[in-house]
Write a protein that holds these residues in place. Structure first.
Motif, short mmCIF file in Angstrom:
data_model
loop_
_atom_site.label_atom_id
_atom_site.label_comp_id
_atom_site.label_asym_id
_atom_site.label_seq_id
_atom_site.Cartn_x
_atom_site.Cartn_y
_atom_site.Cartn_z
N TRP A 62 -3.33 3.14 -1.76
CA TRP A 62 -2.05 2.46 -1.57
C TRP A 62 -1.78 1.47 -2.71
CZ3 TRP A 62 -1.20 -2.79 -0.27
CH2 TRP A 62 0.13 -3.10 0.01
N ALA A 66 1.22 1.76 -5.44
CA ALA A 66 2.17 0.65 -5.60
C ALA A 66 2.19 0.18 -7.05
CB ALA A 66 1.78 -0.49 -4.67
N SER A 69 3.98 2.84 -9.19
CA SER A 69 5.43 2.84 -8.98
C SER A 69 6.07 1.61 -9.61
CB SER A 69 5.76 2.94 -7.50
OG SER A 69 5.30 1.79 -6.82
#
Length: 94
Positions: A62, A66, A69
């Motif tokens: 995760w 993140a 992105s």
């Protein structure tokens, strides 16, 4: 005869922007693959993977997604739109 053909290659800025947009489109698929990896974990004795390891792995995936992105969106939002060279895009143009 016909007019002189245009350049074969794209401008470097346009090429990088398109490849960055492609990376942004592929990021969800990378996420699905990485999140699905713990389903493959387990021993041959039909033992399940430890929950703590799976949760730590999912948290790290995760964070990685993140971070990726954020980097991709920062590169896409640098204002390098398809405006002609020498002109800076305004908010009205976007």
């Amino acid at each position: 005869m016909s007019a002189k053909p245009g350049p074969v290659f794209l401008e470097r800025r346009t090429y990088r922007r398109r490849r960055t947009a492609d990376a942004a489109r592929l990021l969800p698929f990378l996420g699905v693959v990485l999140i699905g990896v713990p389903l493959l974990w387990g021993d041959e004795s039909a033992e399940m993977a430890k929950t703590t390891r799976v949760m730590l792995y999912l948290f790290l995936v995760w964070v990685l997604l993140a971070g990726l992105s954020a980097i991709i969106s920062r590169n896409l939002d640098k204002g390098e739109d398809d405006a002609p060279p020498g002109e800076t895009p305004t908010r009205d143009d976007m």
